[in-house]
Design a protein around this motif. Structure first.
Motif, mmCIF file in Angstrom:
data_model
loop_
_atom_site.group_PDB
_atom_site.id
_atom_site.type_symbol
_atom_site.label_atom_id
_atom_site.label_comp_id
_atom_site.label_asym_id
_atom_site.label_seq_id
_atom_site.Cartn_x
_atom_site.Cartn_y
_atom_site.Cartn_z
ATOM 1 N N VAL A 133 0.541 -5.617 5.005
ATOM 2 C CA VAL A 133 -0.584 -5.981 4.133
ATOM 3 C C VAL A 133 -1.398 -7.089 4.805
ATOM 4 N N SER A 134 -2.716 -6.939 4.820
ATOM 5 C CA SER A 134 -3.537 -7.999 5.407
ATOM 6 C C SER A 134 -4.924 -8.023 4.767
ATOM 7 N N TYR A 135 -5.643 -9.089 5.083
ATOM 8 C CA TYR A 135 -6.995 -9.271 4.542
ATOM 9 C C TYR A 135 -7.944 -8.172 4.999
ATOM 10 N N LEU A 182 5.964 -4.466 1.530
ATOM 11 C CA LEU A 182 4.702 -5.198 1.694
ATOM 12 C C LEU A 182 4.356 -5.453 3.162
ATOM 13 N N LEU A 223 6.492 -12.406 6.130
ATOM 14 C CA LEU A 223 6.591 -12.303 4.668
ATOM 15 C C LEU A 223 7.485 -13.400 4.085
ATOM 16 N N LEU A 248 2.879 -10.610 -2.659
ATOM 17 C CA LEU A 248 3.961 -11.326 -1.989
ATOM 18 C C LEU A 248 4.232 -12.660 -2.695
ATOM 19 N N SER A 249 3.150 -13.345 -3.064
ATOM 20 C CA SER A 249 3.296 -14.626 -3.773
ATOM 21 C C SER A 249 4.024 -14.432 -5.090
ATOM 22 N N SER A 272 -4.818 -11.834 1.025
ATOM 23 C CA SER A 272 -4.478 -10.522 0.433
ATOM 24 C C SER A 272 -3.030 -10.473 -0.054
ATOM 25 N N LEU A 273 -2.325 -11.621 0.001
ATOM 26 C CA LEU A 273 -0.879 -11.606 -0.236
ATOM 27 C C LEU A 273 -0.486 -11.964 -1.663
ATOM 28 N N ALA A 308 -2.466 -4.510 -1.560
ATOM 29 C CA ALA A 308 -3.261 -5.731 -1.361
ATOM 30 C C ALA A 308 -3.675 -6.301 -2.715
ATOM 31 N N ASP A 356 -4.353 -15.841 4.867
ATOM 32 C CA ASP A 356 -4.492 -14.445 4.451
ATOM 33 C C ASP A 356 -4.488 -14.386 2.927
ATOM 34 N N ALA A 407 1.889 -13.560 6.626
ATOM 35 C CA ALA A 407 1.692 -12.116 6.538
ATOM 36 C C ALA A 407 2.558 -11.394 7.556
#
Lengths: 123, 338
Positions: free
Chosen positions: B146-148, B143, B264, B121-122, B117-118, B167, B115, B261
């Protein structure tokens, strides 16, 4: 046997012997020789087999960082460093296939000719 | 006598054939780049000046592409896209569009195991930076979801739309692979007869070394040694994903950089490291991250279903497993030692 044949044989013999010597020389890695690179340039070439007493070597990087190498007979490691990740210290003693790399200080330590057994490592 | 003479002559010819291999010119380079990865390159060919020219062209291309994909450079094209107004289509370069499109296809194909879109989160976890930490529950809750699927692509107009402000596109699992593929394109047009590049651990090999294939090591469970080697000739890539690549340890727990995702948190996987081999490095890069996240059984089936890719798994148990076609690359295991 004709004289010219004898001469030809001798020349061939010398050629064969030199070819064999060249092949043997190129195939044997000089595995006790270590190269230290800073910012892509070789700054030190060490023959570990000649080390009698352990000693330390400090390498300063362009941005002022320091890696302290510990060199003993037959082996080398990064003893301490002021880089953030300490990957170089955690790598331990240099082994045959993978270099010790400190990315923040752009330092690389590897055996000379160690690329001969493997052309690359996926990791 | 005549017979003896021809035997000597034949033997000598063989030796000359061998020694001519070592007469091939070789250029080795190491490059430290702004993405904080090391690029090493070894090129072979008959003309040393051409090796230098081809390497310089590759190095220039790497720098150009980093200006597009870098997550740390605030002015990279990717960073600017991530800072764009929510739900506003952003026109992007062909190459950025292509990489996002390809990666999103692998996100779909792996049901979100990969995924991209994170990005937020990273950054929250900060794994691989000095600010690595376990985020608080409220930070993570924000968060959740959240996804692609929040990345919309318009192929015709080459626009990307982020439909949710949470995202943020992270191409850590794709950019290096694309860079490798672009290096191959340069080498194919050059006078280089063989080359191996390592772009931060991603291997791309091209051609051969004195008509012999290259030998490429496959990382072991901790990234310090190898579990074995494969043979590479023609166009070849190997990309490894492993929990040892970027991580931090807190309260004796190991937190690595491949995030889920769903939870998390770093994905829980029975794989210590997985290497994908094939011809296309962007694909291999995406597949390796997805495979790591899927866990061994599902990952094996996933890679078997991808045409043109094979996998070598090093499991947490220490076992080494491969997909059925890995033998095509002469995978030979060495028992984990160097």
């Amino acid at each position: 046997m004709k004289k010219s044949a004898v001469v030809t044989l001798i020349i061939l013999g010398v050629l064969i012997a030199s070819s064999i010597a060249a092949i043997i020389a190129s195939g044997v890695p000089s595995s006790q020789t270590v190269l230290v690179f800073s910012d892509g340039k070789c700054i030190k070439r060490l023959d570990l087999s000649l080390v009698t007493e352990p000693y330390e070597l400090q390498v300063k990087s362009a941005d002022g960082g320091t890696n302290t190498l510990l060199i003993e007979n037959g082996r080398i490691c990064v003893k301490s460093a002021d880089c953030p990740d300490k990957t170089c210290v955690n790598s331990g003693w240099l082994n045959g296939s993978l270099p010790i790399i400190c990315i923040p200080h752009r330092l690389e330590i590897r055996f000379e000719g160690s690329g001969d057994s493997m052309d690359g490592v996926s990791r | 006598m005549k017979y003896l003479f021809s035997v000597f002559f034949a033997v000598n010819l063989i030796f000359f054939a061998f020694s001519s291999c070592s007469g091939e010119k070789k250029l080795s380079k190491t490059k430290y780049d702004s993405m904080n990865t090391v690029v090493t390159a070894t090129l072979y060919g008959s003309d040393y000046a051409e090796l230098e020219r081809a390497y310089d062209e590759c190095a220039k291309k790497i720098d150009e592409l980093e200006a597009v994909f870098s997550a740390t450079d605030e002015n990279s094209e990717l960073s600017l896209l991530n800072k764009s107004e929510t739900s506003c289509p952003v026109k992007v370069s062909d190459e950025l569009f292509f990489v996002i499109k390809t990666a999103v296809d692998y996100c779909k194909g792996s049901n979100g195991a990969l995924d991209i879109s994170l990005g937020r989160l990273s950054r929250l976890w900060g794994i691989g930076t000095q600010n690595a930490r376990i985020p608080s529950k409220s930070e993570l809750d924000e968060l959740m979801g959240v996804s692609y699927e929040m990345i919309e692509l318009d192929e015709k107009n080459k626009t990307v739309t982020l439909t949710d402000k949470r995202a943020s596109i992270d191409l850590g699992a794709a950019a290096k692979g694309y860079i490798c593929d672009e290096i191959v394109k340069i080498l194919e047009k050059s006078g280089v007869s063989g080359a191996v590049f390592s772009v931060g651990g991603n291997i791309i090999a091209y051609g051969s070394k004195g008509n012999a294939p290259f030998t490429i090591g496959i990382s072991d469970a901790n990234g310090q040694g190898t579990v074995g080697t494969v043979k590479a000739s023609g166009v070849f890539t190997a990309v490894t994903s492993g929990g040892y690549q970027r991580y931090f340890i807190e309260n004796e727990t190991h937190y690595h950089h491949i995030l889920s995702a769903d939870t998390l948190y770093p994905v829980k996987s029975d794989i210590a490291s997985v290497s994908i081999i094939g011809k296309n490095s962007l694909g291999a890069d995406c597949i390796s991250t997805a495979a790591f996240a899927l866990g061994f059984e599902r990952a094996k089936a996933f890679v078997e279903a991808q045409e043109g890719y094979e996998a070598i798994f090093v499991l947490e148990s220490g076992e080494v497993r491969t997909t059925s076609g890995a033998r095509l690359y002469d995978f030979s295991e060495n028992g984990g030692a160097n």
